[in-house]
Design an enzyme around this catalytic site. Structure first.
Site, mmCIF file in Angstrom:
data_model
loop_
_atom_site.group_PDB
_atom_site.id
_atom_site.type_symbol
_atom_site.label_atom_id
_atom_site.label_comp_id
_atom_site.label_asym_id
_atom_site.label_seq_id
_atom_site.Cartn_x
_atom_site.Cartn_y
_atom_site.Cartn_z
ATOM 1 N N HIS A 44 7.864 23.213 1.286
ATOM 2 C CA HIS A 44 6.632 23.767 0.695
ATOM 3 C C HIS A 44 5.606 24.073 1.784
ATOM 4 C CE1 HIS A 44 6.458 19.397 0.806
ATOM 5 N NE2 HIS A 44 5.137 19.473 0.935
ATOM 6 N N THR A 47 3.362 28.216 5.795
ATOM 7 C CA THR A 47 3.801 28.685 7.119
ATOM 8 C C THR A 47 4.737 27.701 7.818
ATOM 9 O OG1 THR A 47 1.777 27.691 8.002
ATOM 10 C CG2 THR A 47 1.720 30.065 7.600
ATOM 11 N N ARG A 48 5.623 28.249 8.684
ATOM 12 C CA ARG A 48 6.453 27.455 9.590
ATOM 13 C C ARG A 48 6.548 28.205 10.922
ATOM 14 N NH1 ARG A 48 6.098 24.462 5.806
ATOM 15 N NH2 ARG A 48 7.631 23.048 4.936
ATOM 16 N N LYS A 261 -4.432 25.315 10.255
ATOM 17 C CA LYS A 261 -3.415 24.281 9.996
ATOM 18 C C LYS A 261 -2.998 23.617 11.297
ATOM 19 C CE LYS A 261 1.346 24.038 8.202
ATOM 20 N NZ LYS A 261 2.372 24.817 7.471
ATOM 21 N N HIS A 265 3.952 16.621 15.254
ATOM 22 C CA HIS A 265 5.406 16.628 15.071
ATOM 23 C C HIS A 265 5.907 15.182 15.030
ATOM 24 C CE1 HIS A 265 9.194 18.606 14.991
ATOM 25 N NE2 HIS A 265 9.484 18.617 16.268
ATOM 26 N N CYS A 310 4.867 15.800 3.641
ATOM 27 C CA CYS A 310 6.103 16.584 3.618
ATOM 28 C C CYS A 310 7.173 15.658 4.208
ATOM 29 C CB CYS A 310 5.889 17.823 4.491
ATOM 30 S SG CYS A 310 7.180 19.070 4.477
ATOM 31 N N LYS A 343 12.786 27.986 10.272
ATOM 32 C CA LYS A 343 12.901 29.288 10.935
ATOM 33 C C LYS A 343 14.329 29.832 10.894
ATOM 34 C CE LYS A 343 11.517 27.083 14.749
ATOM 35 N NZ LYS A 343 11.778 25.685 14.305
HETATM 36 C C1 LIG Z 1 5.449 19.090 7.726
HETATM 37 C C2 LIG Z 1 6.628 19.912 8.101
HETATM 38 C C3 LIG Z 1 6.483 20.898 9.055
HETATM 39 C C4 LIG Z 1 7.582 21.640 9.460
HETATM 40 N N1 LIG Z 1 7.405 22.633 10.377
HETATM 41 C C5 LIG Z 1 8.430 23.428 10.706
HETATM 42 C C6 LIG Z 1 8.218 24.545 11.542
HETATM 43 O O1 LIG Z 1 7.099 24.796 11.988
HETATM 44 N N2 LIG Z 1 9.283 25.345 11.829
HETATM 45 C C7 LIG Z 1 10.519 25.100 11.313
HETATM 46 O O2 LIG Z 1 11.443 25.852 11.605
HETATM 47 N N3 LIG Z 1 10.751 24.051 10.512
HETATM 48 C C8 LIG Z 1 9.736 23.214 10.188
HETATM 49 N N4 LIG Z 1 9.927 22.161 9.345
HETATM 50 C C9 LIG Z 1 11.273 21.842 8.893
HETATM 51 C C10 LIG Z 1 11.700 22.710 7.728
HETATM 52 O O3 LIG Z 1 10.657 22.895 6.832
HETATM 53 C C11 LIG Z 1 12.913 22.043 7.109
HETATM 54 O O4 LIG Z 1 13.914 21.982 8.115
HETATM 55 C C12 LIG Z 1 13.437 22.810 5.931
HETATM 56 O O5 LIG Z 1 12.421 23.086 5.012
HETATM 57 C C13 LIG Z 1 14.540 21.980 5.262
HETATM 58 O O6 LIG Z 1 14.981 22.647 4.115
HETATM 59 P P1 LIG Z 1 16.117 22.045 3.197
HETATM 60 O O7 LIG Z 1 16.520 23.139 2.295
HETATM 61 O O8 LIG Z 1 17.138 21.367 4.047
HETATM 62 O O9 LIG Z 1 15.406 20.840 2.392
HETATM 63 P P2 LIG Z 1 14.432 20.911 1.113
HETATM 64 O O10 LIG Z 1 13.501 22.037 1.212
HETATM 65 O O11 LIG Z 1 13.846 19.561 0.919
HETATM 66 O O12 LIG Z 1 15.423 21.250 -0.064
HETATM 67 C C14 LIG Z 1 16.267 20.304 -0.655
HETATM 68 C C15 LIG Z 1 16.222 20.551 -2.139
HETATM 69 O O13 LIG Z 1 17.258 19.823 -2.780
HETATM 70 C C16 LIG Z 1 16.763 19.419 -4.034
HETATM 71 N N5 LIG Z 1 17.591 18.310 -4.502
HETATM 72 C C17 LIG Z 1 17.727 17.103 -3.937
HETATM 73 N N6 LIG Z 1 18.565 16.317 -4.642
HETATM 74 C C18 LIG Z 1 18.966 17.062 -5.696
HETATM 75 C C19 LIG Z 1 19.822 16.797 -6.774
HETATM 76 N N7 LIG Z 1 20.430 15.611 -6.944
HETATM 77 N N8 LIG Z 1 20.026 17.773 -7.697
HETATM 78 C C20 LIG Z 1 19.431 18.999 -7.544
HETATM 79 N N9 LIG Z 1 18.592 19.290 -6.519
HETATM 80 C C21 LIG Z 1 18.365 18.336 -5.606
HETATM 81 C C22 LIG Z 1 15.334 19.019 -3.727
HETATM 82 O O14 LIG Z 1 14.550 18.955 -4.898
HETATM 83 C C23 LIG Z 1 14.909 20.083 -2.756
HETATM 84 O O15 LIG Z 1 14.281 21.171 -3.400
HETATM 85 C C24 LIG Z 1 8.845 21.400 8.913
HETATM 86 C C25 LIG Z 1 8.992 20.415 7.920
HETATM 87 C C26 LIG Z 1 7.892 19.687 7.511
HETATM 88 C C27 LIG Z 1 8.076 18.640 6.465
#
Ligand SMILES: Cc1cc2nc3c(=O)[nH]c(=O)nc-3n(C[C@H](O)[C@H](O)[C@H](O)COP(=O)(O)OP(=O)(O)OC[C@H]3O[C@@H](n4cnc5c(N)ncnc54)[C@H](O)[C@@H]3O)c2cc1C
Length: 373
Positions: A44, A47-48, A261, A265, A310, A343
């Site tokens: 959520h 920006t990233r 923002k 890290h 987050c 990214k």
């Molecule tokens: C504060 C913060 C700053 C960041 N800054 C950067 C940045 O500047 N640049 C960058 O490249 N990356 C950044 N990142 C990292 C990046 O945001 C994450 O690597 C990326 O969002 C991970 O995505 P994901 O799909 O793996 O996880 P998520 O987005 O968490 O998705 C996992 C999904 O699975 C769902 N889920 C879980 N269990 C179940 C279940 N049993 N049944 C159905 N659904 C389920 C969850 O509800 C969730 O929606 C940052 C992260 C954070 C927290």
């Protein structure tokens, strides 16, 4: 009729995978426990950061090149903007992990970059106050991507191309069988040939036997309102990262909607349970972030407009966990996080769709596989 592929979790990785599957004409379903763009996971916010010379490891650079191309493709497919190229300044002492790693990566891959001493950096961007022994690596391709917008766009495009999306439906179990997998949700059983588990911080609850040790850590973001936002606007101010004795801090240009923002890290590297962690923010959280503003960007040491939590899903070596689960080739795990995965989301989508439909990919991801644990 069973699906070709089911995707569990529709954050950054899962939404992109669903799009790339639908684009290939596969029968795909995405199952998300909460709603799209919810604020309990990792994807959520607006920006990233995106950058090409990558301090974490030079082997990410080819994936990043593909990610840039695919971000542009997404822009063409939607007619919308996701990628903002502002340039990035990565600052610190020459031997810091951030500066030395960025330089090593940029040199190995012959990337455009410029090295500035502290004085020159402050001449170009007078809001910074850097010690004399700091330098800055400037990468013109750096900038930011629009996070929630991208997740929404991937899901919308996937649906438009025929993918099914189940929101507010929690997957309880993944049962491998002869045809592939049966996915047991709180409402139904879904049969699919393959499953992509992109469940972020909840990955281990679905795959407890996974070799990788994945831990959710609590992170905090803060938005401040500088008295004069003009020097911080996108046209004048780059995305920045700065390593000091306080850790690695980073920030974005000012936006009227959000403010300025800034974040630290890894924050406190506090391991938490994603079900129960404290999603309120404290004065201590704010102080850890603000310390870098006080020292290095005093004009931004201003009242906070908002703060939010987050999750990072950290692996032991802070690299992504990506590949087929040994013994169960129909199950593909995708944890492109460790705090730096957003990214990559479009290229992750392509890789995951490759693994689920062809069993292989042209991208070099072997070093991110489960075999290393
Ligand atoms: C504060 C913060 C700053 C960041 N800054 C950067 C940045 O500047 N640049 C960058 O490249 N990356 C950044 N990142 C990292 C990046 O945001 C994450 O690597 C990326 O969002 C991970 O995505 P994901 O799909 O793996 O996880 P998520 O987005 O968490 O998705 C996992 C999904 O699975 C769902 N889920 C879980 N269990 C179940 C279940 N049993 N049944 C159905 N659904 C389920 C969850 O509800 C969730 O929606 C940052 C992260 C954070 C927290």
């Amino acid at each position: 009729m069973p699906y070709d592929v089911a995707v569990i979790g529709l954050g950054a990785a899962g939404s992109a995978a669903l799009y790339h599957l639908a684009r290939r004409g596969k029968r795909a379903v995405g199952i998300e426990r909460f709603s799209i763009n919810h604020d309990r996971g990792s994807s959520h916010g607006q920006t990233r950061v995106i950058r090409l010379g990558y301090y974490e490891h030079p082997s990410y650079v080819p994936l990043l090149r593909s990610a840039y191309t695919l971000w542009r493709d997404l822009e063409l497919a939607t007619g919308e903007t996701f990628l903002h190229i502002t340039g990035i300044a990565e600052m610190g002492r020459p031997d810091s992990e951030l500066v030395a790693g960025t330089l090593a990566s940029s040199r190995e891959h012959n990337l455009t970059h410029e090295i500035l001493d502290a004085k020159e950096l402050m001449r170009r961007h007078p809001v910074f106050r850097l010690p004399d022994d700091f330098i800055a690596v400037m990468q013109p391709e750096g900038g930011f991507v629009e996070a929630e917008h991208a997740v929404r766009a991937h899901v919308t495009l996937a649906k438009d191309m025929g993918a099914d999306v189940r929101e507010n439906e929690r997957v309880l179990a993944i049962e491998p069988n002869r045809g592939g997998v049966c996915i047991v949700t709180a409402r139904e059983k879904i049969e699919a040939g393959h499953v992509i588990v992109a469940a972020g911080a909840w990955t281990k609850t679905l795959l407890p036997d996974l070799a990788a040790n994945l831990r959710a850590t609590r992170q905090v973001l803060m938005w401040v309102d500088p008295a004069d936002p003009v020097p911080f606007r996108e046209t004048r101010f780059p995305v920045w990262m700065l390593e000091s004795e306080l850790g690695i801090h980073y920030g974005f240009p000012f936006s009227d909607a959000e403010g300025l923002k800034v974040s630290k890290h890894f924050h406190e590297q506090e391991v938490v349970d994603p079900e129960t962690y404290d999603r309120t923010t404290s004065a201590r959280d704010e102080a850890l972030i603000r310390a870098a503003l006080t020292q290095f960007i005093p004009a931004a040491d201003a009242p906070a407009r908002a703060a939010k939590t987050c999750l990072y899903t950290m692996s032991d070596d802070a690299h992504f966990v990506l590949g087929r689960v040994p013994g169960h080739p129909q199950i593909i795990v995708a944890s492109p996080c460790s705090g730096h995965g957003f990214k990559f989301s479009p290229v992750m989508g392509e890789v995951l769709a490759d693994l689920a439909t062809k069993g292989e990919t042209r991208h070099d991801i072997g070093w991110l596989g489960l075999g290393r644990f």
